[in-house]
Design a protein around this motif. Structure first.
Motif, PDB file in Angstrom:
ATOM      1  N   PHE A  75      43.626 -11.935 -13.680  1.00  0.00           N
ATOM      2  CA  PHE A  75      42.095 -12.027 -13.666  1.00  0.00           C
ATOM      3  C   PHE A  75      41.359 -11.039 -12.726  1.00  0.00           C
ATOM      4  N   ALA A  76      42.026 -10.659 -11.620  1.00  0.00           N
ATOM      5  CA  ALA A  76      41.480  -9.839 -10.462  1.00  0.00           C
ATOM      6  C   ALA A  76      41.618  -8.395 -11.189  1.00  0.00           C
ATOM      7  N   LEU A  77      42.739  -8.169 -11.916  1.00  0.00           N
ATOM      8  CA  LEU A  77      42.848  -6.830 -12.782  1.00  0.00           C
ATOM      9  C   LEU A  77      41.807  -6.631 -13.704  1.00  0.00           C
ATOM     10  N   CYS A  78      41.531  -7.784 -14.397  1.00  0.00           N
ATOM     11  CA  CYS A  78      40.463  -7.855 -15.513  1.00  0.00           C
ATOM     12  C   CYS A  78      39.182  -7.460 -14.917  1.00  0.00           C
ATOM     13  N   ILE A  79      38.954  -8.243 -14.069  1.00  0.00           N
ATOM     14  CA  ILE A  79      37.626  -8.123 -13.468  1.00  0.00           C
ATOM     15  C   ILE A  79      37.474  -6.654 -12.728  1.00  0.00           C
ATOM     16  N   SER A  80      38.286  -6.216 -12.277  1.00  0.00           N
ATOM     17  CA  SER A  80      38.428  -4.867 -11.588  1.00  0.00           C
ATOM     18  C   SER A  80      38.319  -3.686 -12.550  1.00  0.00           C
ATOM     19  N   CYS A  81      38.847  -3.851 -13.684  1.00  0.00           N
ATOM     20  CA  CYS A  81      38.739  -2.874 -15.024  1.00  0.00           C
ATOM     21  C   CYS A  81      37.293  -2.818 -15.316  1.00  0.00           C
ATOM     22  N   VAL A  82      36.734  -4.190 -15.272  1.00  0.00           N
ATOM     23  CA  VAL A  82      35.208  -4.168 -15.902  1.00  0.00           C
ATOM     24  C   VAL A  82      34.429  -3.731 -14.769  1.00  0.00           C
ATOM     25  N   LEU A  83      34.764  -3.750 -13.517  1.00  0.00           N
ATOM     26  CA  LEU A  83      33.779  -3.178 -12.296  1.00  0.00           C
ATOM     27  C   LEU A  83      33.929  -1.750 -12.502  1.00  0.00           C
ATOM     28  N   GLY A  84      35.279  -1.311 -12.799  1.00  0.00           N
ATOM     29  CA  GLY A  84      35.271   0.207 -13.112  1.00  0.00           C
ATOM     30  C   GLY A  84      34.518   0.883 -14.162  1.00  0.00           C
ATOM     31  N   LYS A  85      34.449   0.070 -15.084  1.00  0.00           N
ATOM     32  CA  LYS A  85      33.556   0.479 -16.581  1.00  0.00           C
ATOM     33  C   LYS A  85      31.994   0.544 -16.003  1.00  0.00           C
ATOM     34  N   THR A  86      31.665  -0.638 -15.166  1.00  0.00           N
ATOM     35  CA  THR A  86      30.261  -0.677 -14.794  1.00  0.00           C
ATOM     36  C   THR A  86      29.718   0.434 -13.930  1.00  0.00           C
ATOM     37  N   ILE A  87      30.818   0.834 -12.905  1.00  0.00           N
ATOM     38  CA  ILE A  87      30.336   1.997 -12.168  1.00  0.00           C
ATOM     39  C   ILE A  87      30.439   3.082 -12.714  1.00  0.00           C
ATOM     40  N   VAL A  88      31.022   3.437 -14.009  1.00  0.00           N
ATOM     41  CA  VAL A  88      31.050   4.598 -14.529  1.00  0.00           C
ATOM     42  C   VAL A  88      29.783   4.650 -15.351  1.00  0.00           C
ATOM     43  N   VAL A  89      29.197   3.641 -15.885  1.00  0.00           N
ATOM     44  CA  VAL A  89      28.127   3.773 -16.797  1.00  0.00           C
ATOM     45  C   VAL A  89      26.892   3.884 -15.787  1.00  0.00           C
ATOM     46  N   VAL A  90      26.947   3.348 -14.626  1.00  0.00           N
ATOM     47  CA  VAL A  90      25.799   3.658 -13.532  1.00  0.00           C
ATOM     48  C   VAL A  90      25.931   5.114 -13.240  1.00  0.00           C
ATOM     49  N   THR A  91      26.892   5.552 -12.962  1.00  0.00           N
ATOM     50  CA  THR A  91      27.045   6.946 -12.228  1.00  0.00           C
ATOM     51  C   THR A  91      26.848   8.172 -13.400  1.00  0.00           C
ATOM     52  N   ALA A  92      27.265   7.762 -14.750  1.00  0.00           N
ATOM     53  CA  ALA A  92      26.698   8.255 -15.975  1.00  0.00           C
ATOM     54  C   ALA A  92      25.182   8.336 -16.012  1.00  0.00           C
ATOM     55  N   PHE A  93      24.542   7.450 -15.689  1.00  0.00           N
ATOM     56  CA  PHE A  93      23.052   7.245 -16.023  1.00  0.00           C
ATOM     57  C   PHE A  93      22.474   8.226 -14.852  1.00  0.00           C
ATOM     58  N   LYS A  94      23.118   7.962 -13.616  1.00  0.00           N
ATOM     59  CA  LYS A  94      22.337   8.898 -12.543  1.00  0.00           C
ATOM     60  C   LYS A  94      22.785  10.231 -12.762  1.00  0.00           C
ATOM     61  N   ALA A  95      23.662  10.849 -13.296  1.00  0.00           N
ATOM     62  CA  ALA A  95      24.331  12.277 -13.436  1.00  0.00           C
ATOM     63  C   ALA A  95      23.068  12.775 -14.456  1.00  0.00           C
ATOM     64  N   THR A  96      22.229  12.212 -15.118  1.00  0.00           N
ATOM     65  CA  THR A  96      21.143  12.874 -15.842  1.00  0.00           C
ATOM     66  C   THR A  96      20.059  13.429 -15.078  1.00  0.00           C
ATOM     67  N   PHE A  97      20.243  12.875 -13.899  1.00  0.00           N
ATOM     68  CA  PHE A  97      18.929  13.557 -12.957  1.00  0.00           C
ATOM     69  C   PHE A  97      19.453  14.735 -12.416  1.00  0.00           C
ATOM     70  N   PRO A  98      18.479  15.964 -12.208  1.00  0.00           N
ATOM     71  CA  PRO A  98      18.718  17.071 -11.837  1.00  0.00           C
ATOM     72  C   PRO A  98      19.314  17.143 -10.355  1.00  0.00           C
ATOM     73  N   GLY A  99      20.400  18.003 -10.231  1.00  0.00           N
ATOM     74  CA  GLY A  99      21.011  17.883  -8.939  1.00  0.00           C
ATOM     75  C   GLY A  99      21.819  16.747  -8.461  1.00  0.00           C
ATOM     76  N   ASN A 100      22.145  15.765  -9.421  1.00  0.00           N
ATOM     77  CA  ASN A 100      22.807  14.639  -9.049  1.00  0.00           C
ATOM     78  C   ASN A 100      24.361  14.829  -9.515  1.00  0.00           C
ATOM     79  N   ASN A 101      25.398  15.042  -8.728  1.00  0.00           N
ATOM     80  CA  ASN A 101      26.638  15.135  -9.136  1.00  0.00           C
ATOM     81  C   ASN A 101      27.487  13.886  -8.921  1.00  0.00           C
ATOM     82  N   ALA A 102      26.981  12.823  -9.448  1.00  0.00           N
ATOM     83  CA  ALA A 102      27.680  11.521  -9.050  1.00  0.00           C
ATOM     84  C   ALA A 102      28.994  11.349 -10.134  1.00  0.00           C
ATOM     85  N   ALA A 103      28.902  11.958 -11.179  1.00  0.00           N
ATOM     86  CA  ALA A 103      29.641  11.806 -12.403  1.00  0.00           C
ATOM     87  C   ALA A 103      30.975  12.538 -12.120  1.00  0.00           C
TER      88      ALA A 103
END
Length: 694
Positions: free
Chosen positions: A506-534
């Motif tokens: 379950f730690a592995l499972c939630i860690s993967c979900v956490l990684g997915k969540t961070i990817v989504v958030v960084t992808a959204f921030k990458a749409t702003f000019p000058g943001n290279n979080a992705a």
């Protein structure tokens, strides 16, 4: 010269003198046929010795016989008279008046009085019937001898008889003298070794007034005993016997001492109805040649001065019934039957015993199976109540013994049987359900993997971060298989495996979900000019997040297994008849630490996904992660109180339910929409639709 003292008359009546200075006069009444026979046997024996030139050459034996009137006082007076030669003798006698030995007495009280008085003068005293064990004291009675065994042996024999027939509640009648007191004392000491209780002790004596006799009769009537020991001579017991017959008291098994059972009176027709079958022991008898002709040749005209012959014939003549029974008394009835054997009444056995019906005498009935004895306050140990034993105990005579911890008593409370062992098995409905659901979840996880591999080039798959999806599906597969370790008999290895496997997967499972969540958030921030979080959160960073979060849980589990690992435990608190086998977590702190860590990862995922839930894409994965985390947190929040309150194997069922439901929540919420578009709505599996605006 040999002296003899016999209770020829067995009752003394005291009459007050008419003059004050004169002492009371005593008159002996009630001629005793048996004692008179003893005097004749003594005379016969002396004459036989005198006829034999070998036994006492150049010595002739003479005799002087006096009556004791069955009284210690009179016996002592007679003994002193014989020893001092004060009695009146014929002037023609050439023998000195003093005696060389004394034959005395029948009852122990009389013998004690005589032995104490004459013992210091070294005069030999021989008793023919005094059986009190107290007379065996050689220091106190150095010159006393007897031809009958001590009552010590009779008491042991009577006690063995009581034990043999299982009588535990008996009454006792004793003569109120040394014979009765010492005999009953020895008997009581013996029967107490066998757990026999004496209900009452009645005391009688031939000189007792009738009110004392009636009090003993009432004692017998009020008691519940069915067996009574009479440790009394016949002369002391006769008044009580007649009253028992008069009041028709029957149904009692009597036991008698030798001094009573060897007398003919209990077997006379008027007494037999109440005392038939009295049991006891007698001294072995032998045949004495020439004694019967000697007894039957008693003639009042042959020697009118012979000892008590005149009294004997006066009694015979004045008592017609005794006259009729004269031949029986001195012939066949008393000494020998026609075969020369001892009298048959010595061997009379209770008619109940002959018919195989042994009478019982118990204060309380034997406690039935499953009950214990409870002593009744103020009553002997043989009187008790029977109290049922409590559950989990078995009856053990006077107490209820608890069964060992792993055993339980049967319904009859007479044996301990192993408790039922309970644990979640594959054969029971609950175990089958867990197995089926677990395999179903694992199959769905594998099917999803196959779908992702088959359609890996489609926009929906590419947009869902393929590598993390594969990691998540693999961890979900392990999560679905994890409940299988909770089924079956707990062992050391399965207990350690089930808890650590659950924690790590379950730690592995939630860690993967956490990684997915961070990817989504960084992808959204990458749409702003000058943001290279992705660019800063690529595949390498994703792997680091998953591995580091999982390693922390692995380290917690290693410490758990190293310090206080889980172990199989037998739990007795849930049921008295069952032993629940379960895995004890060992350290409650470590158990809730792994749960807390998984909960922490889940809350972080929930917060990040909630913040990204309104991203402008048609296919926003943050929404589904939010739903899955809500389900996950809800399941595990409700799990803790249910886990604590569930008894026995239901604790395992609650834990497996939480694992399976949370795993299904993640699988359905995260991968369900993707599979739906891929399999059902392929027209929406395009880049334009995936990237389109709402």
């Amino acid at each position: 010269m040999i002296g003899g003292i016999f209770p020829v008359f067995n009752k003394e009546v005291i009459s007050t003198s008419t003059f004050e200075r004169e002492p009371p006069e005593g008159k002996c009444i009630e001629f005793d046929w048996r004692a008179f026979r003893w005097t004749q046997v003594m005379i016969f024996s002396i004459e036989e010795i005198n006829k034999d030139p070998v036994l006492l050459p150049n010595i002739s034996l003479g005799y002087r016989i006096l009556d004791s009137c069955a009284s210690p006082t009179n016996a002592l007076r007679a003994a002193i008279t014989l020893a001092s030669g004060l009695e009146e003798i014929s002037t023609a006698s050439a023998c000195p008046p003093s005696i060389s030995a004394l034959i005395a007495e029948s009852e122990s009280s009389q013998s004690i009085a005589v032995a104490e008085a004459l013992g210091p003068f070294q005069l030999p005293i021989v008793s023919y019937f005094s059986s009190c064990a107290c007379l065996s004291n050689r220091l106190k009675y150095p010159t006393f001898f007897r031809t009958i065994p001590s009552d010590y042996f009779q008491a042991k024999a009577l006690a063995a008889l009581v034990k043999r027939f299982g009588w535990q509640w008996i009454g006792v009648i004793q003569s109120d003298n040394d014979y009765g007191r010492n005999g009953i004392l020895s008997f009581t000491e013996e029967v107490q070794k066998f757990g026999v209780c004496i209900a009452f002790v009645g005391k009688v004596l031939r000189t007792y007034p009738m009110d004392k006799i009636l009090s003993v009769v009432e004692m017998i009537k009020q008691s519940t005993v069915k067996v009574i020991l009479a440790y009394v001579p016949e002369s002391d017991f006769y008044p009580l016997m007649t009253e028992i017959v008069k009041q028709n008291i029957t149904g009692i098994q009597w036991i008698a001492s030798e001094s009573l059972i060897s007398t003919p009176r209990p077997y006379t027709p008027e007494i037999y109805q109440a005392f038939a079958g009295t049991l006891g022991f007698v001294v072995k008898t032998i045949i004495m040649p020439n004694l019967q002709p000697f007894l039957t040749s008693i003639d009042p005209y042959k020697d009118p001065s012979a000892a008590f012959v005149r009294d004997f014939w006066e009694t015979v003549v004045t008592d017609q019934l005794q006259m009729v029974n004269f031949k029986n008394l001195f012939g066949d009835y008393v000494f020998f039957d026609k075969k020369g054997d001892p009298p048959t009444y010595y061997h009379i056995i209770n008619w109940q015993l002959r018919n195989g019906q042994v009478p019982t005498s118990l204060c309380s009935n034997v406690c039935p199976v499953g009950t214990r004895k409870a002593q009744i306050k103020g009553k002997p140990t043989c009187c008790f109540d029977c109290i049922p034993c409590a559950d989990g105990t078995i009856a053990n005579s006077t107490e209820c013994t608890p069964c060992p911890q792993e055993y339980w008593s049967n319904d009859r409370r007479d044996g301990c049987f192993p408790k039922t062992i309970e644990f979640l098995t594959y054969q029971e409905p609950m175990g089958i359900a867990v197995t089926v659901v677990s395999l179903l979840g694992a199959s769905l996880s594998l099917a999803t993997v196959m779908v992702f591999i088959r359609y890996r080039e489609t926009p929906v798959i590419k947009a869902s971060n393929t590598e993390l999806s594969y990691f998540l599906l693999f961890s979900l597969l392990l999560c679905f298989l994890c409940p299988l370790t909770f089924i079956g008999r707990p062992t050391v290895w399965t207990c350690m495996l089930r808890h650590t496997a659950f924690a790590v997967t379950f730690a592995l499972c939630i860690s993967c979900v956490l990684g997915k969540t961070i990817v989504v958030v960084t992808a959204f921030k990458a749409t702003f000019p000058g943001n290279n979080a992705a660019t800063k959160f690529g595949p390498t960073q994703q792997r680091i997040i998953v591995c580091s979060c999982t390693v922390i849980q692995i380290l917690i589990c290693i410490l758990w297994l190293k310090l206080i690992p889980p172990f199989p435990d037998m739990v007795f608190r849930y049921s008295n008849r069952k032993i629940v086998l379960e895995c004890n977590p060992g350290s409650e702190v470590a158990f809730y630490a792994v749960l807390g860590y998984i909960g922490l990862l889940a809350i972080i995922c929930l917060v990040l996904a909630f913040l990204a839930r309104k991203l402008p894409d048609n296919f926003n994965e943050a929404k589904f992660i939010t739903f899955s985390m809500l389900i996950f947190c809800t399941v595990w929040i409700t799990f803790i109180p249910a886990y604590i309150s569930s008894p026995g194997k239901f604790t395992v069922a609650v834990e497996t339910f939480a694992i399976l439901s949370s795993a299904f929540g993640l699988l359905i919420c995260i991968f369900g929409p993707k599979c739906y578009i891929i399999m059902i709505k392929p027209e929406k599996n395009t880049k334009k639709h995936v990237m389109g605006k709402i």
